[in-house]
Motif scaffolding. Structure first.
Motif, short mmCIF file in Angstrom:
data_model
loop_
_atom_site.label_atom_id
_atom_site.label_comp_id
_atom_site.label_asym_id
_atom_site.label_seq_id
_atom_site.Cartn_x
_atom_site.Cartn_y
_atom_site.Cartn_z
N HIS A 73 0.84 -1.20 0.00
CA HIS A 73 0.00 0.00 0.00
C HIS A 73 0.88 1.25 0.00
CE1 HIS A 73 -3.75 2.21 1.04
NE2 HIS A 73 -3.01 2.91 1.88
N ASN A 123 0.23 8.34 -1.43
CA ASN A 123 0.82 9.46 -2.14
C ASN A 123 0.29 10.74 -1.48
OD1 ASN A 123 1.95 8.03 -4.82
ND2 ASN A 123 -0.01 7.13 -4.27
N THR A 130 -3.31 10.43 -3.53
CA THR A 130 -4.16 9.24 -3.64
C THR A 130 -3.54 8.07 -2.90
OG1 THR A 130 -5.40 7.88 -5.23
CG2 THR A 130 -3.09 8.35 -5.76
N ARG A 131 -4.24 6.96 -2.88
CA ARG A 131 -3.73 5.74 -2.28
C ARG A 131 -3.79 4.61 -3.30
NH1 ARG A 131 -5.78 8.70 2.13
NH2 ARG A 131 -4.63 8.36 4.07
N GLN A 132 -2.71 3.85 -3.38
CA GLN A 132 -2.62 2.70 -4.28
C GLN A 132 -2.49 1.44 -3.43
OE1 GLN A 132 0.76 4.88 -6.13
NE2 GLN A 132 0.04 3.93 -8.02
N GLU A 163 -5.84 -5.11 -7.30
CA GLU A 163 -4.98 -3.93 -7.40
C GLU A 163 -5.80 -2.75 -7.87
OE1 GLU A 163 -0.56 -2.70 -9.07
OE2 GLU A 163 -1.52 -4.54 -9.76
N CYS A 214 -6.44 1.96 -7.46
CA CYS A 214 -6.09 3.30 -7.01
C CYS A 214 -7.37 4.01 -6.62
CB CYS A 214 -5.36 4.05 -8.13
SG CYS A 214 -4.95 5.76 -7.72
N GLU A 265 -9.04 6.55 -8.94
CA GLU A 265 -9.52 6.08 -10.24
C GLU A 265 -10.88 5.39 -10.16
OE1 GLU A 265 -6.45 3.69 -11.92
OE2 GLU A 265 -5.02 5.35 -12.06
#
Length: 416
Positions: A156, A159, A317-319, A330, A332, A335
């Motif tokens: 994780h 950003n 954001t968070r991925q 997976e 984001c 998105e």
């Protein structure tokens, strides 16, 4: 439908502009009947908007407590080091509480709040808005359905965004950990909570962490830079952190501009900006918040999590990547979708999630809706919304900071 009576302690950006607007959208459900806020302009603007008479407007939250308003619940959205006392006082009153994260500035005080609420039987929710977003709720639904088998590990990334970090953790309220809480607690207890949420409350057993303040220091200051961007700095037009860039119409920047001052008067804004902390040179502040940090977590059963938070990103954001025995997920957050890959068939499924284009992707309104339901039906219990899981995430974040300060030493967590 019975209208609930709520109070607000702390009428800043989070309380007044993220949670309280729920009362405008659903006036039959809640009404704010009192407010405590030390800044007069914020207090009066909020009171005027919600029709709160002058006798129920307070500069000091203690005066509000002493006047003993008839409340069903209270939202506490003060600064980090101003959470503990009003939370404990509200618990004593028996009011349901929606408490901004982090719950307190130390792990010990955080535990005391949750223990007091449990003992008194007071509903206590923490503003972990990510847990309430449609995006992460949909992701958890897929995990719980067995779509990727048993989760083995999670990777994780948060950003933070270079402009957000400079605003909040160099110039702003969380710039100095002696005055507030460490970045990993203030910003990332959200993420620790999400790991616990996705893993179904599985206990974290070990934590290690590395990180530092690598860039926003005097060593990186351009030669001849002024202490204030707006006082003749030769780099006021070229520096990517120039305070004048608050006027640029770029994604997310308007949110931070509103935090400084909500106005359409450009001249008034510039005057206020110059006098505020937000025009200080980012290389000459009294900041010590780390600008990048990595955390490794080991859960019971051997599940591992690797987490990274960094100031040095364009987007905010968070991925997330979740790896299981039968597939992986997976995606984001920004998105509004994520992918599920099935190892056996090779199929890739895109899951689209309707996500409101709000500051926290719909989490603010959803958490208010859940808080209202808990206040109306306390007999149903807090379930997944209680402070127990929030407490675990806080302890993990404090342990990560302890590890970082000890050079990455592994901290073992024990059940209390």
């Amino acid at each position: 439908m019975e209208q609930l009576r709520l109070g607000l302690i702390g009428a800043g950006e989070r309380g007044a502009n993220c949670y309280a607007p729920y009362a405008f959208k659903y006036p039959e459900e809640i009404k704010f009947v009192c407010v405590a806020e030390p800044l007069k302009d914020r207090r009066t603007v909020f009171a005027r908007a919600h029709g709160i008479p002058e006798e129920w407007q307070f500069e000091d939250w203690k005066d509000m407590i002493d006047k003993n308003p008839c409340l069903d619940g209270v939202i506490i959205s003060t600064q980090d080091q101003q959470h503990f006392e009003p939370a404990m006082a509200a618990i004593e009153k028996g009011w349901g509480i929606l408490l901004e994260k982090p719950m307190a500035e130390t792990a010990e005080k955080t535990k005391l709040i949750t223990e007091a609420a449990d003992k008194k039987g007071v509903p206590l929710m923490v503003c972990h808005v990510l847990r309430h977003t449609p995006y992460f709720m949909a992701m958890k639904e897929q995990i719980d359905s067995g779509a990727i088998g048993d989760v083995q590990s999670i990777h994780h990334i948060e950003n933070i965004g270079y402009w957000h970090f400079a605003h909040s953790y160099v110039r702003g309220n969380w710039h100095n950990t002696k005055e507030t809480t460490p970045m990993i607690v203030a910003k990332c207890c959200h993420d620790m909570d999400i790991f616990n949420y996705l893993l179904g409350g599985r206990k974290c057993r070990k934590v290690s962490s590395f990180g530092d303040l690598s860039y926003f220091t005097r060593d990186n200051m351009p030669q001849g830079a002024a202490a204030n961007c707006m006082e003749g700095c030769p780099y006021d037009k070229t520096c990517q952190y120039s305070a004048y860039k608050y006027l640029e119409d770029r994604t997310n920047r308007d949110n931070f501009r509103d935090i400084i001052m909500r106005t359409d008067d450009r001249e008034a804004f510039l005057k206020h900006l110059k006098e505020s902390p937000y025009s200080r040179c980012v290389y000459q502040c009294d900041n010590d918040a780390v600008s990048r940090q990595v955390v490794n977590l080991e859960y019971e059963g051997g599940v591992t999590v690797s987490f990274q938070a960094s100031a040095f990103t364009q987007e905010i954001t968070r991925q997330t990547k979740i790896m299981g025995t039968k597939g992986d997920i997976e995606g984001c957050l920004e998105e509004d979708s994520f992918y599920i890959r099935d190892f056996d068939t090779g199929n890739i499924t895109k899951v689209r999630v309707h996500t409101p284009k709000t500051l926290h992707s719909g989490g603010d309104e959803r958490i208010m809706s859940d808080f209202v339901q808990i206040l109306k039906n306390p007999e149903k219990g807090m379930g997944a919304y209680g402070a127990g899981m929030s407490l675990q995430g806080h302890i993990m974040a404090f342990a990560a900071e302890e590890s970082r300060q000890l050079g990455g030493k592994v901290i073992e967590l024990q059940d209390k």
